[in-house]
Design a protein around this motif. Structure first.
Motif, PDB file in Angstrom:
ATOM      1  N   UNK A   1       0.825  -1.210   0.000  1.00 17.40           N
ATOM      2  CA  UNK A   1       0.000   0.000   0.000  1.00 17.40           C
ATOM      3  C   UNK A   1       0.858   1.257   0.000  1.00 17.40           C
ATOM      4  N   UNK A   2       1.884   1.278   0.849  1.00 18.15           N
ATOM      5  CA  UNK A   2       2.817   2.407   0.911  1.00 18.15           C
ATOM      6  C   UNK A   2       4.207   1.834   0.680  1.00 18.15           C
ATOM      7  N   UNK A   3       4.758   1.992  -0.512  1.00 24.60           N
ATOM      8  CA  UNK A   3       5.969   1.246  -0.888  1.00 24.60           C
ATOM      9  C   UNK A   3       7.259   1.667  -0.201  1.00 24.60           C
ATOM     10  N   UNK A   4       7.389   2.944   0.190  1.00 25.68           N
ATOM     11  CA  UNK A   4       8.644   3.428   0.764  1.00 25.68           C
ATOM     12  C   UNK A   4       8.369   4.146   2.078  1.00 25.68           C
ATOM     13  N   UNK A   5       9.289   3.945   3.053  1.00 27.93           N
ATOM     14  CA  UNK A   5       9.072   4.497   4.389  1.00 27.93           C
ATOM     15  C   UNK A   5      10.312   5.227   4.902  1.00 27.93           C
TER      16      UNK A   5
ATOM     17  N   UNK B   1      11.471  -1.926  -2.608  1.00 24.45           N
ATOM     18  CA  UNK B   1      10.947  -1.022  -1.592  1.00 24.45           C
ATOM     19  C   UNK B   1      12.065  -0.523  -0.682  1.00 24.45           C
ATOM     20  N   UNK B   2      11.927   0.718  -0.231  1.00 28.56           N
ATOM     21  CA  UNK B   2      12.926   1.329   0.637  1.00 28.56           C
ATOM     22  C   UNK B   2      12.356   1.569   2.029  1.00 28.56           C
ATOM     23  N   UNK B   3      13.147   1.229   3.033  1.00 24.94           N
ATOM     24  CA  UNK B   3      12.853   1.606   4.423  1.00 24.94           C
ATOM     25  C   UNK B   3      14.104   2.321   4.926  1.00 24.94           C
TER      26      UNK B   3
ATOM     27  N   UNK C   1       6.731   8.219   1.041  1.00 29.14           N
ATOM     28  CA  UNK C   1       5.389   8.644   1.465  1.00 29.14           C
ATOM     29  C   UNK C   1       5.048   8.181   2.871  1.00 29.14           C
ATOM     30  N   UNK C   2       5.553   7.031   3.282  1.00 33.50           N
ATOM     31  CA  UNK C   2       5.301   6.554   4.633  1.00 33.50           C
ATOM     32  C   UNK C   2       6.247   7.214   5.620  1.00 33.50           C
ATOM     33  N   UNK C   3       5.712   7.721   6.721  1.00 27.10           N
ATOM     34  CA  UNK C   3       6.539   8.428   7.704  1.00 27.10           C
ATOM     35  C   UNK C   3       6.284   7.875   9.106  1.00 27.10           C
ATOM     36  N   UNK C   4       7.366   7.674   9.839  1.00 29.57           N
ATOM     37  CA  UNK C   4       7.287   7.272  11.248  1.00 29.57           C
ATOM     38  C   UNK C   4       8.251   8.161  12.019  1.00 29.57           C
TER      39      UNK C   4
ATOM     40  N   UNK D   1       9.517   3.517  21.958  1.00 29.32           N
ATOM     41  CA  UNK D   1       8.694   2.764  21.017  1.00 29.32           C
ATOM     42  C   UNK D   1       7.488   3.517  20.517  1.00 29.32           C
ATOM     43  N   UNK D   2       7.157   4.640  21.175  1.00 29.70           N
ATOM     44  CA  UNK D   2       6.000   5.431  20.758  1.00 29.70           C
ATOM     45  C   UNK D   2       6.386   6.337  19.592  1.00 29.70           C
ATOM     46  N   UNK D   3       5.507   6.439  18.625  1.00 29.57           N
ATOM     47  CA  UNK D   3       5.805   7.227  17.436  1.00 29.57           C
ATOM     48  C   UNK D   3       4.514   7.763  16.837  1.00 29.57           C
ATOM     49  N   UNK D   4       4.665   8.726  15.961  1.00 29.87           N
ATOM     50  CA  UNK D   4       3.559   9.197  15.129  1.00 29.87           C
ATOM     51  C   UNK D   4       3.778   8.611  13.748  1.00 29.87           C
ATOM     52  N   UNK D   5       2.784   7.909  13.238  1.00 26.06           N
ATOM     53  CA  UNK D   5       2.930   7.255  11.939  1.00 26.06           C
ATOM     54  C   UNK D   5       1.805   7.684  11.008  1.00 26.06           C
ATOM     55  N   UNK D   6       2.117   7.705   9.729  1.00 28.37           N
ATOM     56  CA  UNK D   6       1.105   8.025   8.730  1.00 28.37           C
ATOM     57  C   UNK D   6       0.444   6.740   8.247  1.00 28.37           C
TER      58      UNK D   6
END
Length: 433
Positions: free
Chosen positions: A178-182, A319-321, A343-346, A380-385
Protein backbone atom coordinates in the motif's frame (compact mmCIF):
# COMPACT_ATOMS: atom_id res chain seq x y z
CA UNK A 1 -33.36 -0.82 60.83
CA UNK A 2 -31.61 2.36 59.62
CA UNK A 3 -28.26 1.10 60.83
CA UNK A 4 -28.77 -2.16 58.95
CA UNK A 5 -29.59 -0.33 55.71
CA UNK A 6 -26.57 1.95 56.16
CA UNK A 7 -24.28 -1.01 56.69
CA UNK A 8 -25.78 -2.79 53.70
CA UNK A 9 -25.29 0.32 51.53
CA UNK A 10 -21.66 0.64 52.61
CA UNK A 11 -21.08 -3.03 51.86
CA UNK A 12 -22.59 -2.68 48.37
CA UNK A 13 -20.46 0.43 47.74
CA UNK A 14 -17.30 -1.36 48.86
CA UNK A 15 -18.15 -4.35 46.68
CA UNK A 16 -18.75 -2.06 43.67
CA UNK A 17 -15.38 -0.38 44.22
CA UNK A 18 -13.64 -3.77 44.38
CA UNK A 19 -15.37 -5.01 41.22
CA UNK A 20 -14.63 -1.71 39.47
CA UNK A 21 -10.95 -1.95 40.39
CA UNK A 22 -10.73 -5.54 39.14
CA UNK A 23 -12.41 -4.60 35.88
CA UNK A 24 -10.06 -1.66 35.48
CA UNK A 25 -7.02 -3.94 35.87
CA UNK A 26 -8.14 -6.98 33.91
CA UNK A 27 -10.95 -5.78 31.65
CA UNK A 28 -10.33 -2.08 31.00
CA UNK A 29 -12.79 -1.97 28.09
CA UNK A 30 -15.59 -3.40 30.24
CA UNK A 31 -14.72 -1.03 33.06
CA UNK A 32 -14.96 1.89 30.65
CA UNK A 33 -18.42 0.93 29.37
CA UNK A 34 -19.82 0.22 32.86
CA UNK A 35 -18.17 2.95 34.93
CA UNK A 36 -16.09 5.39 32.89
CA UNK A 37 -18.40 6.20 29.98
CA UNK A 38 -21.53 7.25 31.97
CA UNK A 39 -19.47 9.60 34.18
CA UNK A 40 -17.49 11.10 31.30
CA UNK A 41 -20.56 11.47 29.08
CA UNK A 42 -22.33 13.45 31.82
CA UNK A 43 -19.24 15.61 32.27
CA UNK A 44 -19.15 16.36 28.53
CA UNK A 45 -22.84 17.31 28.41
CA UNK A 46 -22.82 19.51 31.51
CA UNK A 47 -19.54 21.32 30.72
CA UNK A 48 -20.10 21.85 27.01
CA UNK A 49 -21.68 25.30 27.13
CA UNK A 50 -19.13 26.72 29.56
CA UNK A 51 -16.16 25.25 27.66
CA UNK A 52 -17.56 26.54 24.38
CA UNK A 53 -17.94 30.06 25.77
CA UNK A 54 -14.48 30.16 27.33
CA UNK A 55 -12.76 28.92 24.16
CA UNK A 56 -14.54 31.12 21.61
CA UNK A 57 -16.62 28.28 20.22
CA UNK A 58 -19.90 30.01 21.04
CA UNK A 59 -21.57 32.77 19.03
CA UNK A 60 -23.02 35.84 20.73
CA UNK A 61 -26.59 36.67 19.82
CA UNK A 62 -29.15 39.19 21.02
CA UNK A 63 -31.96 37.70 23.11
CA UNK A 64 -35.21 36.98 21.30
CA UNK A 65 -37.95 39.62 21.60
CA UNK A 66 -41.68 39.49 21.04
CA UNK A 67 -44.05 42.25 19.96
CA UNK A 68 -45.78 42.15 23.33
CA UNK A 69 -42.56 42.03 25.28
CA UNK A 70 -40.46 45.04 26.15
CA UNK A 71 -38.71 46.82 23.32
CA UNK A 72 -35.11 46.14 22.46
CA UNK A 73 -33.10 48.95 23.97
CA UNK A 74 -29.52 50.02 23.59
CA UNK A 75 -27.24 48.10 25.90
CA UNK A 76 -29.26 44.88 26.06
CA UNK A 77 -26.89 42.01 26.93
CA UNK A 78 -26.03 39.49 24.23
CA UNK A 79 -26.49 35.77 24.84
CA UNK A 80 -23.68 33.31 23.99
CA UNK A 81 -24.99 30.30 22.09
CA UNK A 82 -22.90 27.14 22.11
CA UNK A 83 -22.77 25.03 18.93
CA UNK A 84 -25.24 22.18 18.78
CA UNK A 85 -23.66 18.94 19.97
CA UNK A 86 -24.85 15.33 19.67
CA UNK A 87 -25.10 13.15 22.75
CA UNK A 88 -21.74 11.43 23.38
CA UNK A 89 -21.56 7.96 21.85
CA UNK A 90 -19.35 5.34 23.49
CA UNK A 91 -16.35 3.92 21.66
CA UNK A 92 -14.03 1.12 22.71
CA UNK A 93 -11.49 3.51 24.19
CA UNK A 94 -13.50 6.67 24.83
CA UNK A 95 -16.38 8.56 23.33
CA UNK A 96 -17.22 10.70 20.33
CA UNK A 97 -19.47 13.71 19.77
CA UNK A 98 -20.48 15.49 16.59
CA UNK A 99 -20.68 19.28 16.63
CA UNK A 100 -22.50 21.39 14.03
CA UNK A 101 -20.48 24.49 13.24
CA UNK A 102 -21.97 27.95 13.42
CA UNK A 103 -21.99 29.90 10.17
CA UNK A 104 -18.49 31.21 9.53
CA UNK A 105 -16.75 28.81 11.92
CA UNK A 106 -13.94 26.49 10.84
CA UNK A 107 -12.46 23.32 12.41
CA UNK A 108 -9.27 25.27 13.16
CA UNK A 109 -10.96 26.90 16.16
CA UNK A 110 -11.71 23.48 17.60
CA UNK A 111 -8.16 22.31 17.00
CA UNK A 112 -6.96 25.16 19.20
CA UNK A 113 -9.47 24.20 21.89
CA UNK A 114 -8.52 20.50 21.94
CA UNK A 115 -6.30 20.87 25.03
CA UNK A 116 -9.02 22.76 26.90
CA UNK A 117 -11.54 20.02 26.07
CA UNK A 118 -9.07 17.39 27.25
CA UNK A 119 -8.74 19.03 30.68
CA UNK A 120 -12.43 19.88 31.04
CA UNK A 121 -13.54 16.33 30.23
CA UNK A 122 -10.65 14.75 32.19
CA UNK A 123 -9.60 12.44 29.37
CA UNK A 124 -6.24 11.54 27.86
CA UNK A 125 -6.68 13.32 24.54
CA UNK A 126 -9.24 14.83 22.19
CA UNK A 127 -8.79 14.47 18.43
CA UNK A 128 -10.55 16.88 16.08
CA UNK A 129 -11.56 15.84 12.56
CA UNK A 130 -14.04 17.16 10.03
CA UNK A 131 -15.93 14.28 8.36
CA UNK A 132 -17.97 16.67 6.21
CA UNK A 133 -18.53 20.37 5.67
CA UNK A 134 -20.22 22.08 8.58
CA UNK A 135 -19.49 19.28 11.06
CA UNK A 136 -16.67 18.55 13.49
CA UNK A 137 -16.09 15.18 15.13
CA UNK A 138 -14.53 15.29 18.60
CA UNK A 139 -13.08 11.91 19.57
CA UNK A 140 -11.99 11.61 23.19
CA UNK A 141 -9.63 8.87 24.39
CA UNK A 142 -10.23 8.04 28.04
CA UNK A 143 -6.69 6.89 28.83
CA UNK A 144 -3.48 6.34 26.91
CA UNK A 145 -3.82 2.88 25.32
CA UNK A 146 -0.11 2.88 24.50
CA UNK A 147 0.89 2.68 28.17
CA UNK A 148 -0.20 -0.94 28.29
CA UNK A 149 -0.56 -1.95 24.63
CA UNK A 150 -2.09 -5.32 24.03
CA UNK A 151 -0.69 -7.71 21.44
CA UNK A 152 -2.63 -6.74 18.33
CA UNK A 153 -3.17 -9.24 15.54
CA UNK A 154 -3.35 -8.90 11.78
CA UNK A 155 -3.79 -11.42 8.95
CA UNK A 156 -0.51 -12.46 7.30
CA UNK A 157 0.08 -10.79 3.96
CA UNK A 158 3.06 -10.54 1.62
CA UNK A 159 5.22 -7.45 2.32
CA UNK A 160 3.10 -6.63 5.35
CA UNK A 161 4.53 -6.44 8.87
CA UNK A 162 2.64 -6.21 12.16
CA UNK A 163 4.64 -3.54 13.98
CA UNK A 164 2.56 -2.85 17.09
CA UNK A 165 -0.65 -1.18 18.19
CA UNK A 166 -2.16 2.20 17.33
CA UNK A 167 -3.73 4.63 19.77
CA UNK A 168 -7.13 3.67 18.39
CA UNK A 169 -6.56 0.11 19.63
CA UNK A 170 -6.12 -1.31 16.14
CA UNK A 171 -3.09 -3.11 14.77
CA UNK A 172 -0.19 -1.02 13.52
CA UNK A 173 0.68 -2.64 10.20
CA UNK A 174 3.42 -1.49 7.84
CA UNK A 175 2.19 -2.62 4.43
CA UNK A 176 4.71 -2.08 1.64
CA UNK A 177 2.17 -2.96 -1.03
CA UNK A 178 0.00 0.00 0.00
CA UNK A 179 2.82 2.41 0.91
CA UNK A 180 5.97 1.25 -0.89
CA UNK A 181 8.64 3.43 0.76
CA UNK A 182 9.07 4.50 4.39
CA UNK A 183 11.08 7.02 6.38
CA UNK A 184 11.75 6.24 10.05
CA UNK A 185 13.25 8.96 12.24
CA UNK A 186 14.09 8.96 15.93
CA UNK A 187 16.71 9.94 18.46
CA UNK A 188 18.96 7.46 20.24
CA UNK A 189 16.94 5.06 22.45
CA UNK A 190 13.64 6.29 21.01
CA UNK A 191 12.69 2.85 19.68
CA UNK A 192 13.91 3.18 16.10
CA UNK A 193 16.27 0.18 16.25
CA UNK A 194 13.62 -1.91 17.99
CA UNK A 195 11.18 -1.11 15.21
CA UNK A 196 13.71 -2.16 12.55
CA UNK A 197 14.30 -5.42 14.42
CA UNK A 198 10.56 -6.00 14.54
CA UNK A 199 10.25 -5.29 10.82
CA UNK A 200 13.02 -7.76 9.94
CA UNK A 201 11.51 -10.41 12.22
CA UNK A 202 8.15 -9.98 10.48
CA UNK A 203 9.56 -10.06 6.94
CA UNK A 204 12.06 -12.89 7.53
CA UNK A 205 9.52 -15.74 7.10
CA UNK A 206 8.18 -14.21 3.87
CA UNK A 207 9.47 -14.91 0.33
CA UNK A 208 11.19 -11.53 0.02
CA UNK A 209 14.82 -10.49 -0.34
CA UNK A 210 16.15 -8.27 2.44
CA UNK A 211 19.08 -5.99 1.62
CA UNK A 212 20.86 -4.08 4.38
CA UNK A 213 22.82 -0.83 4.15
CA UNK A 214 24.49 -0.09 7.49
CA UNK A 215 27.50 2.19 7.15
CA UNK A 216 28.23 2.02 10.86
CA UNK A 217 30.26 -1.08 10.13
CA UNK A 218 27.18 -3.30 10.21
CA UNK A 219 26.71 -2.86 13.97
CA UNK A 220 22.90 -2.96 13.69
CA UNK A 221 21.94 -4.89 10.57
CA UNK A 222 25.00 -7.15 10.68
CA UNK A 223 23.22 -9.20 13.33
CA UNK A 224 20.79 -10.43 10.67
CA UNK A 225 23.38 -11.30 8.01
CA UNK A 226 22.08 -14.85 7.59
CA UNK A 227 18.73 -13.60 6.32
CA UNK A 228 20.10 -10.72 4.22
CA UNK A 229 20.67 -11.21 0.50
CA UNK A 230 23.39 -8.54 0.77
CA UNK A 231 24.80 -6.22 3.42
CA UNK A 232 26.79 -3.05 2.77
CA UNK A 233 28.82 -1.92 5.78
CA UNK A 234 30.61 1.03 4.17
CA UNK A 235 29.66 3.73 1.71
CA UNK A 236 31.85 2.15 -0.95
CA UNK A 237 29.92 -1.11 -0.56
CA UNK A 238 26.65 0.83 -0.47
CA UNK A 239 27.40 2.32 -3.89
CA UNK A 240 28.03 -1.16 -5.30
CA UNK A 241 24.88 -2.66 -3.75
CA UNK A 242 22.59 0.20 -4.77
CA UNK A 243 24.03 0.23 -8.30
CA UNK A 244 23.38 -3.52 -8.55
CA UNK A 245 19.79 -2.96 -7.45
CA UNK A 246 19.35 -0.31 -10.15
CA UNK A 247 20.58 -2.85 -12.73
CA UNK A 248 18.16 -5.43 -11.32
CA UNK A 249 15.40 -2.82 -11.52
CA UNK A 250 16.15 -2.23 -15.20
CA UNK A 251 15.90 -6.00 -15.83
CA UNK A 252 12.49 -5.96 -14.18
CA UNK A 253 11.45 -3.07 -16.42
CA UNK A 254 12.41 -5.13 -19.47
CA UNK A 255 10.41 -8.12 -18.21
CA UNK A 256 7.33 -5.96 -17.68
CA UNK A 257 7.72 -4.31 -21.08
CA UNK A 258 8.05 -7.70 -22.81
CA UNK A 259 4.93 -8.99 -21.04
CA UNK A 260 2.98 -5.80 -21.76
CA UNK A 261 2.24 -5.03 -18.10
CA UNK A 262 2.82 -2.00 -15.91
CA UNK A 263 4.13 -3.67 -12.77
CA UNK A 264 5.66 -6.93 -11.61
CA UNK A 265 2.45 -7.70 -9.74
CA UNK A 266 0.69 -8.18 -13.07
CA UNK A 267 3.21 -10.78 -14.19
CA UNK A 268 2.42 -14.52 -13.88
CA UNK A 269 3.70 -16.08 -10.66
CA UNK A 270 6.44 -18.00 -12.49
CA UNK A 271 7.81 -14.85 -14.11
CA UNK A 272 7.46 -12.49 -11.16
CA UNK A 273 10.81 -11.57 -9.59
CA UNK A 274 11.22 -11.78 -5.84
CA UNK A 275 10.26 -8.58 -3.97
CA UNK A 276 13.20 -6.68 -2.47
CA UNK A 277 13.14 -4.59 0.72
CA UNK A 278 16.16 -2.32 1.14
CA UNK A 279 16.71 -1.32 4.77
CA UNK A 280 19.01 1.67 5.27
CA UNK A 281 20.15 2.36 8.83
CA UNK A 282 21.43 5.87 9.61
CA UNK A 283 20.93 7.60 6.28
CA UNK A 284 23.26 10.47 7.23
CA UNK A 285 26.30 8.18 6.85
CA UNK A 286 25.59 7.93 3.12
CA UNK A 287 25.40 11.68 2.60
CA UNK A 288 28.10 13.12 4.86
CA UNK A 289 31.39 13.62 3.07
CA UNK A 290 34.93 13.77 4.47
CA UNK A 291 35.73 16.54 1.98
CA UNK A 292 37.82 14.40 -0.34
CA UNK A 293 36.97 14.09 -4.00
CA UNK A 294 36.34 10.38 -3.61
CA UNK A 295 34.07 10.95 -0.59
CA UNK A 296 32.02 13.56 -2.42
CA UNK A 297 31.66 11.30 -5.44
CA UNK A 298 30.45 8.39 -3.31
CA UNK A 299 27.91 10.59 -1.51
CA UNK A 300 26.56 11.89 -4.82
CA UNK A 301 26.33 8.36 -6.20
CA UNK A 302 24.42 7.13 -3.14
CA UNK A 303 22.06 10.07 -3.42
CA UNK A 304 21.36 9.46 -7.11
CA UNK A 305 20.94 5.68 -6.76
CA UNK A 306 18.59 5.90 -3.78
CA UNK A 307 16.49 8.50 -5.55
CA UNK A 308 16.17 6.30 -8.64
CA UNK A 309 15.10 3.32 -6.54
CA UNK A 310 12.52 5.44 -4.74
CA UNK A 311 11.11 6.95 -7.93
CA UNK A 312 10.85 3.75 -9.96
CA UNK A 313 10.98 0.84 -7.50
CA UNK A 314 7.39 0.68 -6.27
CA UNK A 315 5.91 -0.87 -9.43
CA UNK A 316 8.92 -3.17 -9.77
CA UNK A 317 8.78 -4.77 -6.33
CA UNK A 318 11.70 -2.82 -4.84
CA UNK A 319 10.95 -1.02 -1.59
CA UNK A 320 12.93 1.33 0.64
CA UNK A 321 12.85 1.61 4.42
CA UNK A 322 15.18 4.47 5.37
CA UNK A 323 16.01 5.20 9.01
CA UNK A 324 18.03 7.93 10.68
CA UNK A 325 18.21 10.46 13.47
CA UNK A 326 17.90 13.39 11.10
CA UNK A 327 16.83 14.01 7.51
CA UNK A 328 17.46 17.73 7.25
CA UNK A 329 18.54 19.81 4.29
CA UNK A 330 21.93 20.24 6.00
CA UNK A 331 22.76 16.79 4.61
CA UNK A 332 22.34 18.13 1.09
CA UNK A 333 19.59 18.58 -1.51
CA UNK A 334 19.64 14.86 -2.25
CA UNK A 335 18.10 14.08 1.14
CA UNK A 336 15.27 16.55 0.55
CA UNK A 337 14.50 14.98 -2.84
CA UNK A 338 14.59 11.47 -1.36
CA UNK A 339 12.37 12.45 1.57
CA UNK A 340 9.70 13.65 -0.86
CA UNK A 341 9.59 10.15 -2.40
CA UNK A 342 9.15 8.35 0.95
CA UNK A 343 5.39 8.64 1.47
CA UNK A 344 5.30 6.55 4.63
CA UNK A 345 6.54 8.43 7.70
CA UNK A 346 7.29 7.27 11.25
CA UNK A 347 8.56 9.81 13.76
CA UNK A 348 9.74 8.72 17.22
CA UNK A 349 11.03 11.07 19.89
CA UNK A 350 13.45 13.53 18.29
CA UNK A 351 16.23 15.73 19.62
CA UNK A 352 14.94 18.98 18.17
CA UNK A 353 11.54 20.29 17.01
CA UNK A 354 12.88 20.93 13.52
CA UNK A 355 13.35 17.22 12.85
CA UNK A 356 9.67 16.46 13.50
CA UNK A 357 8.79 19.33 11.19
CA UNK A 358 11.01 17.88 8.45
CA UNK A 359 9.39 14.45 8.76
CA UNK A 360 5.73 15.36 9.19
CA UNK A 361 5.43 19.05 8.36
CA UNK A 362 4.47 18.52 4.74
CA UNK A 363 1.71 16.12 5.80
CA UNK A 364 -0.02 17.53 8.87
CA UNK A 365 0.91 20.28 11.34
CA UNK A 366 -1.00 18.58 14.18
CA UNK A 367 1.08 15.44 13.74
CA UNK A 368 4.22 17.56 14.19
CA UNK A 369 2.97 18.90 17.53
CA UNK A 370 2.10 15.40 18.77
CA UNK A 371 5.49 14.02 17.73
CA UNK A 372 7.30 16.82 19.52
CA UNK A 373 5.45 15.90 22.72
CA UNK A 374 6.82 12.32 22.86
CA UNK A 375 9.01 11.98 25.94
CA UNK A 376 11.98 9.79 26.84
CA UNK A 377 9.65 7.79 29.09
CA UNK A 378 7.74 6.54 26.01
CA UNK A 379 10.19 4.29 24.13
CA UNK A 380 8.69 2.76 21.02
CA UNK A 381 6.00 5.43 20.76
CA UNK A 382 5.80 7.23 17.44
CA UNK A 383 3.56 9.20 15.13
CA UNK A 384 2.93 7.25 11.94
CA UNK A 385 1.10 8.03 8.73
CA UNK A 386 -1.47 5.74 7.17
CA UNK A 387 -2.31 4.79 3.59
CA UNK A 388 -5.26 7.19 3.68
CA UNK A 389 -3.02 10.16 4.39
CA UNK A 390 -4.05 10.42 8.05
CA UNK A 391 -1.86 9.88 11.09
CA UNK A 392 -1.93 8.13 14.47
CA UNK A 393 0.11 7.73 17.61
CA UNK A 394 1.36 4.18 17.82
CA UNK A 395 3.74 1.98 19.75
CA UNK A 396 5.79 -0.90 18.42
CA UNK A 397 5.73 -4.28 20.12
CA UNK A 398 8.92 -4.95 22.05
CA UNK A 399 10.96 -7.38 19.97
CA UNK A 400 14.33 -7.98 21.56
CA UNK A 401 17.45 -8.22 19.45
CA UNK A 402 17.86 -11.85 20.49
CA UNK A 403 14.34 -12.70 19.32
CA UNK A 404 14.85 -10.95 15.98
CA UNK A 405 18.23 -12.63 15.44
CA UNK A 406 16.74 -16.04 16.25
CA UNK A 407 13.95 -15.48 13.71
CA UNK A 408 16.44 -14.38 11.07
CA UNK A 409 18.60 -17.47 11.64
CA UNK A 410 15.57 -19.74 11.55
CA UNK A 411 14.71 -18.54 8.05
CA UNK A 412 18.27 -18.04 6.76
CA UNK A 413 17.94 -21.04 4.45
CA UNK A 414 15.12 -19.33 2.54
CA UNK A 415 17.17 -16.20 1.75
CA UNK A 416 16.73 -15.43 -1.97
CA UNK A 417 19.82 -14.90 -4.08
CA UNK A 418 19.90 -11.88 -6.38
CA UNK A 419 22.46 -12.46 -9.16
CA UNK A 420 23.19 -8.74 -9.67
CA UNK A 421 23.99 -8.31 -5.98
CA UNK A 422 26.11 -11.46 -5.88
CA UNK A 423 28.19 -10.22 -8.81
CA UNK A 424 28.61 -6.79 -7.23
CA UNK A 425 29.80 -8.16 -3.89
CA UNK A 426 32.14 -10.63 -5.61
CA UNK A 427 33.68 -7.80 -7.62
CA UNK A 428 34.24 -5.80 -4.44
CA UNK A 429 36.00 -8.72 -2.78
CA UNK A 430 38.21 -9.12 -5.87
CA UNK A 431 39.19 -5.45 -5.75
CA UNK A 432 40.11 -5.72 -2.07
CA UNK A 433 42.43 -8.64 -2.80
Amino acid sequence: MGAILLALGLAVLAWALVIGDLMHQHRPALHWYVVGYPVTACRVVFTWRRVAVLNDLAVSRLPARTLIGHLLVKGDPVRPVAPRMSFPSATRLGLAVTVRLHAGQTPATYLKAADALTHAWKVHAVRVTSPERGLVLLTATASDPLQRPGLATAPPELLSALIGVMETGGAWVLNLRLVPHWLIVGATRSGKSTLLARLIAELAPQPVALVGVDCKGGMELGLFTGRLSALATSRREAVAVLAALVIDMQDRMSACRSAGVRSVWELPDKLRPVPVVVIVDEIAELYLSDGTREGKAEAEQCSTLLLRLAQLGAALGIHLVVAGQRVGSDLGPGVTALRAQLAGRICHRVNDPGTAEMVLGDLNKDAVTVAQAITAQEPGTAVCTGPDGGWNRARSHLTTTAEAVATARKHAATTPELPALTRAMTALEGDDE
